[in-house]
Design a protein around this motif. Structure first.
Motif, PDB file in Angstrom:
ATOM      1  N   ALA A  17     -38.148  51.685 -50.521  1.00  0.00           N
ATOM      2  CA  ALA A  17     -38.196  50.770 -51.668  1.00  0.00           C
ATOM      3  C   ALA A  17     -39.378  49.819 -51.513  1.00  0.00           C
ATOM      4  N   GLU A  18     -39.937  49.401 -52.639  1.00  0.00           N
ATOM      5  CA  GLU A  18     -41.115  48.522 -52.613  1.00  0.00           C
ATOM      6  C   GLU A  18     -40.813  47.118 -53.102  1.00  0.00           C
ATOM      7  N   MET A  19     -39.784  46.951 -53.910  1.00  0.00           N
ATOM      8  CA  MET A  19     -39.360  45.631 -54.372  1.00  0.00           C
ATOM      9  C   MET A  19     -37.839  45.618 -54.428  1.00  0.00           C
ATOM     10  N   THR A  41     -26.157  48.507 -63.621  1.00  0.00           N
ATOM     11  CA  THR A  41     -26.470  48.309 -65.037  1.00  0.00           C
ATOM     12  C   THR A  41     -27.921  47.881 -65.216  1.00  0.00           C
ATOM     13  N   ALA A  42     -28.427  47.077 -64.306  1.00  0.00           N
ATOM     14  CA  ALA A  42     -29.842  46.705 -64.365  1.00  0.00           C
ATOM     15  C   ALA A  42     -30.724  47.937 -64.177  1.00  0.00           C
ATOM     16  N   ALA A  43     -30.309  48.844 -63.308  1.00  0.00           N
ATOM     17  CA  ALA A  43     -31.075  50.075 -63.119  1.00  0.00           C
ATOM     18  C   ALA A  43     -31.103  50.906 -64.392  1.00  0.00           C
ATOM     19  N   VAL A  44     -29.967  51.000 -65.064  1.00  0.00           N
ATOM     20  CA  VAL A  44     -29.888  51.752 -66.313  1.00  0.00           C
ATOM     21  C   VAL A  44     -30.768  51.098 -67.386  1.00  0.00           C
ATOM     22  N   ARG A  45     -30.678  49.783 -67.499  1.00  0.00           N
ATOM     23  CA  ARG A  45     -31.486  49.072 -68.501  1.00  0.00           C
ATOM     24  C   ARG A  45     -32.978  49.269 -68.235  1.00  0.00           C
ATOM     25  N   LEU A  46     -33.352  49.186 -66.964  1.00  0.00           N
ATOM     26  CA  LEU A  46     -34.750  49.359 -66.614  1.00  0.00           C
ATOM     27  C   LEU A  46     -35.214  50.784 -66.908  1.00  0.00           C
ATOM     28  N   ALA A  47     -34.376  51.761 -66.606  1.00  0.00           N
ATOM     29  CA  ALA A  47     -34.738  53.154 -66.891  1.00  0.00           C
ATOM     30  C   ALA A  47     -34.936  53.369 -68.387  1.00  0.00           C
ATOM     31  N   ARG A  48     -34.064  52.777 -69.191  1.00  0.00           N
ATOM     32  CA  ARG A  48     -34.223  52.900 -70.643  1.00  0.00           C
ATOM     33  C   ARG A  48     -35.514  52.245 -71.111  1.00  0.00           C
ATOM     34  N   ALA A  49     -35.852  51.108 -70.507  1.00  0.00           N
ATOM     35  CA  ALA A  49     -37.090  50.427 -70.904  1.00  0.00           C
ATOM     36  C   ALA A  49     -38.317  51.234 -70.501  1.00  0.00           C
ATOM     37  N   VAL A  50     -38.287  51.812 -69.311  1.00  0.00           N
ATOM     38  CA  VAL A  50     -39.431  52.582 -68.819  1.00  0.00           C
ATOM     39  C   VAL A  50     -39.653  53.836 -69.659  1.00  0.00           C
ATOM     40  N   GLY A 109     -36.468  49.482 -55.629  1.00  0.00           N
ATOM     41  CA  GLY A 109     -37.165  50.631 -56.172  1.00  0.00           C
ATOM     42  C   GLY A 109     -38.666  50.515 -56.161  1.00  0.00           C
ATOM     43  N   ARG A 110     -39.271  51.405 -56.910  1.00  0.00           N
ATOM     44  CA  ARG A 110     -40.732  51.476 -56.977  1.00  0.00           C
ATOM     45  C   ARG A 110     -41.289  50.249 -57.697  1.00  0.00           C
ATOM     46  N   ARG A 111     -42.384  49.754 -57.179  1.00  0.00           N
ATOM     47  CA  ARG A 111     -42.987  48.536 -57.715  1.00  0.00           C
ATOM     48  C   ARG A 111     -43.361  48.677 -59.190  1.00  0.00           C
ATOM     49  N   GLU A 112     -43.895  49.846 -59.562  1.00  0.00           N
ATOM     50  CA  GLU A 112     -44.360  49.999 -60.937  1.00  0.00           C
ATOM     51  C   GLU A 112     -43.227  49.835 -61.951  1.00  0.00           C
ATOM     52  N   PHE A 113     -41.991  50.142 -61.522  1.00  0.00           N
ATOM     53  CA  PHE A 113     -40.843  49.969 -62.412  1.00  0.00           C
ATOM     54  C   PHE A 113     -40.216  48.585 -62.254  1.00  0.00           C
ATOM     55  N   MET A 114     -39.988  48.175 -61.030  1.00  0.00           N
ATOM     56  CA  MET A 114     -39.360  46.875 -60.787  1.00  0.00           C
ATOM     57  C   MET A 114     -40.190  45.731 -61.373  1.00  0.00           C
ATOM     58  N   ALA A 115     -41.522  45.890 -61.372  1.00  0.00           N
ATOM     59  CA  ALA A 115     -42.403  44.830 -61.864  1.00  0.00           C
ATOM     60  C   ALA A 115     -42.183  44.538 -63.339  1.00  0.00           C
ATOM     61  N   LEU A 150     -35.897  58.893 -64.908  1.00  0.00           N
ATOM     62  CA  LEU A 150     -35.872  58.274 -63.594  1.00  0.00           C
ATOM     63  C   LEU A 150     -34.684  58.803 -62.785  1.00  0.00           C
ATOM     64  N   LEU A 151     -34.875  58.869 -61.484  1.00  0.00           N
ATOM     65  CA  LEU A 151     -33.806  59.250 -60.562  1.00  0.00           C
ATOM     66  C   LEU A 151     -33.278  57.989 -59.896  1.00  0.00           C
ATOM     67  N   VAL A 152     -31.973  57.740 -60.051  1.00  0.00           N
ATOM     68  CA  VAL A 152     -31.348  56.521 -59.520  1.00  0.00           C
ATOM     69  C   VAL A 152     -30.271  56.920 -58.520  1.00  0.00           C
ATOM     70  N   PHE A 153     -30.380  56.421 -57.307  1.00  0.00           N
ATOM     71  CA  PHE A 153     -29.353  56.629 -56.285  1.00  0.00           C
ATOM     72  C   PHE A 153     -28.454  55.401 -56.220  1.00  0.00           C
ATOM     73  N   ASP A 154     -27.172  55.612 -56.436  1.00  0.00           N
ATOM     74  CA  ASP A 154     -26.180  54.561 -56.199  1.00  0.00           C
ATOM     75  C   ASP A 154     -25.816  54.631 -54.721  1.00  0.00           C
ATOM     76  N   GLU A 155     -26.349  53.704 -53.942  1.00  0.00           N
ATOM     77  CA  GLU A 155     -26.120  53.676 -52.498  1.00  0.00           C
ATOM     78  C   GLU A 155     -25.137  52.571 -52.102  1.00  0.00           C
ATOM     79  N   MET A 156     -24.251  52.211 -53.014  1.00  0.00           N
ATOM     80  CA  MET A 156     -23.251  51.200 -52.686  1.00  0.00           C
ATOM     81  C   MET A 156     -22.446  51.599 -51.447  1.00  0.00           C
ATOM     82  N   ILE A 157     -22.114  52.858 -51.343  1.00  0.00           N
ATOM     83  CA  ILE A 157     -21.327  53.341 -50.208  1.00  0.00           C
ATOM     84  C   ILE A 157     -22.237  53.915 -49.123  1.00  0.00           C
TER      85      ILE A 157
END
Length: 451
Positions: free
Chosen positions: A124-126, A138-147, A284-290, A239-246
């Motif tokens: 991860a970068e950020m 949910t933030a990951a989903v929102r960001l993926a939709r925005a990207v 995640g990746r900086r280009e998306f998190m930014a 986007l590929l999102v890993f839920d690593e909660m567990i």
């Protein structure tokens, strides 16, 4: 069962009554919908009148309000992986107590926590912290939709939980209150089946914003599967999102992505990250998190912004947890403990003639058990019988997920208790009906339409 003699205990009467816990449960139901703040902790998940209310915990043990001591598994829904009141974590939190907890500007602890996290999870970068996993996913989903500019989310159908928010809860039997339009925006794919996932991406071409899944669960990913998902996401522009909660920390210090060598675009962490303190992360990746920051030229994404997201006590706990894992080899210890427990439980079940009915599954650091009836089908009735036997033997185990605080004595006690529970299990199988051993109604699945 262990009891403290200075309090009223179950040993005072026949059977295993929990009078104080029973009264506490009634008070909870009068005040809190469901009688717990997490559905998976509800008393419907335990045999009738046998749901202990916890007083305190230390290491791998907890005590209920009736004075009974238990060896505990699945601590805090897998969040307390180092054991309760772990010294390094408590010391780190205590240092912050007199320094304040929340300020009008960022604390230096936020820098230290982010640096420690990204050093531990270098794929991860950020990173941005939150208080619970649902907000992070949910933030990951929102960001993926925005990207991607796409509306649909594809969730792995074989993984039980991703978020309390509408985009996921709409897919469960507890979908009351969620508009149909929301439900239609979430689709699913099966774990381990690349062909079915590609068919879904083709059917909803240019509509799916992300594939979100736990990278591993009760089974290891098939060879090449995660790399195949990575290739599909790239080819179909999602986007590929890993839920690593567990899987975060339990699979490796760097999570499943560190273990399997497949880098997602975004990932979410929680549970073990705070050893019971409330902290989660989106990374995640900086280009998306930014896109959720102040130094991106495009449209801003309301990524994560919570009043308590950077509360310093929990971030101090996270720093201590990450440091402890990397310095003390905690993940390796979890695997070793789990392997010892799994071998013991399997031997006990086989010895009682129920090895095909009480089945231990999952990675050694994240063990669960299945309870099967005489036809080999999952059974809530037999789960109830088994849980009752564990509880009466002083083992609180909705799963067999280990914490690092367990020792050899705890494992031996657990295996002995499992052996006694399996002897009763065999009697029920021979009778063809577990009802006489249930002590009341069977336990219930969390996700169901009616109470």
């Amino acid at each position: 069962m262990n009891t403290d003699t200075e309090t009223e205990t179950a040993a005072d009467t026949d059977g295993f009554p929990l009078p104080r816990s029973r009264r506490a449960n009634e008070r909870l139901h009068a005040l809190v919908p469901g009688g717990a703040h997490t559905y998976a902790k509800g008393d419907d998940q335990y045999p009738e009148d046998l749901a202990p209310v916890i007083s305190h915990g230390k290491g791998a043990h907890v005590w209920d309000v009736d004075g009974n001591r238990y060896v505990e598994y699945g601590s805090g829904l897998r969040s307390v992986s180092l054991g309760h009141a772990h010294p390094r974590v408590i010391e780190a939190v205590r240092r912050e107590l007199d320094r304040g907890s929340n300020f009008v500007r960022p604390s230096v602890v936020e820098i230290e926590a982010a640096e420690r996290f990204l050093a531990t999870v270098p794929t991860a970068e950020m990173v941005k912290f939150a208080k619970n996993g649902s907000d992070a996913t949910t933030a990951a989903v929102r960001l993926a939709r925005a990207v991607t500019g796409r509306p649909r989310v594809a969730v792995c159908a074989d993984h039980p939980f991703f978020s309390t928010d509408d985009w996921f809860i709409a897919t469960t039997p507890m979908s009351a209150g969620i508009p149909a339009q929301t439900t239609e925006l979430t689709v699913s794919f099966p774990y381990g089946d690349l062909a079915a996932t590609e068919e879904l991406l083709t059917r909803h071409r240019d509509e799916i914003a992300c594939l979100i899944l736990e990278p591993a669960a009760h089974t290891e990913p098939p060879p090449g599967y995660l790399a195949g998902l990575r290739e599909l996401a790239d080819r179909y522009g999602c986007l590929l999102v890993f839920d690593e909660m567990i899987t975060g920390l339990r699979w490796s210090e760097a999570g499943a992505q560190g273990l399997y060598g497949v880098v997602p675009d975004l990932s979410t962490f929680g549970k073990a990250l705070g050893n019971g303190f409330a902290v989660a992360a989106l990374a995640g990746r900086r280009e998306f998190m930014a896109r959720g920051g102040l130094r991106h030229p495009g449209d801003r994404v309301f990524l994560l912004s919570t009043t308590h997201g950077a509360e310093t006590h929990s971030l101090a706990a996270a720093i201590a947890v990450l440091t402890t894992y990397t310095e003390e080899g905690v993940t390796a210890r979890l695997h070793a403990l789990g392997e010892r427990l799994a071998a013991g439980v399997r031997a006990a079940a086989a010895g009682a003639g129920v090895g095909d009915h009480v089945v231990v599954r999952g990675r050694a650091s994240n063990l669960v058990f299945a309870t099967l009836d005489q036809h080999g089908r999952p059974s809530q009735e037999y789960r109830t019988l088994f849980l009752r036997g564990l509880l009466e033997g002083g083992v609180l185990a909705p799963s067999f997920v280990v914490s690092a605080a367990l020792d050899e004595t705890d494992i031996e006690h657990t295996v002995d208790t499992v052996a006694r529970a399996c002897a009763v299990y065999r009697k029920a199988l021979d009778a063809g009906d577990p009802t006489p051993w249930l002590g009341g109604r069977p336990v219930k699945p969390v996700f169901r339409r009616r109470a």
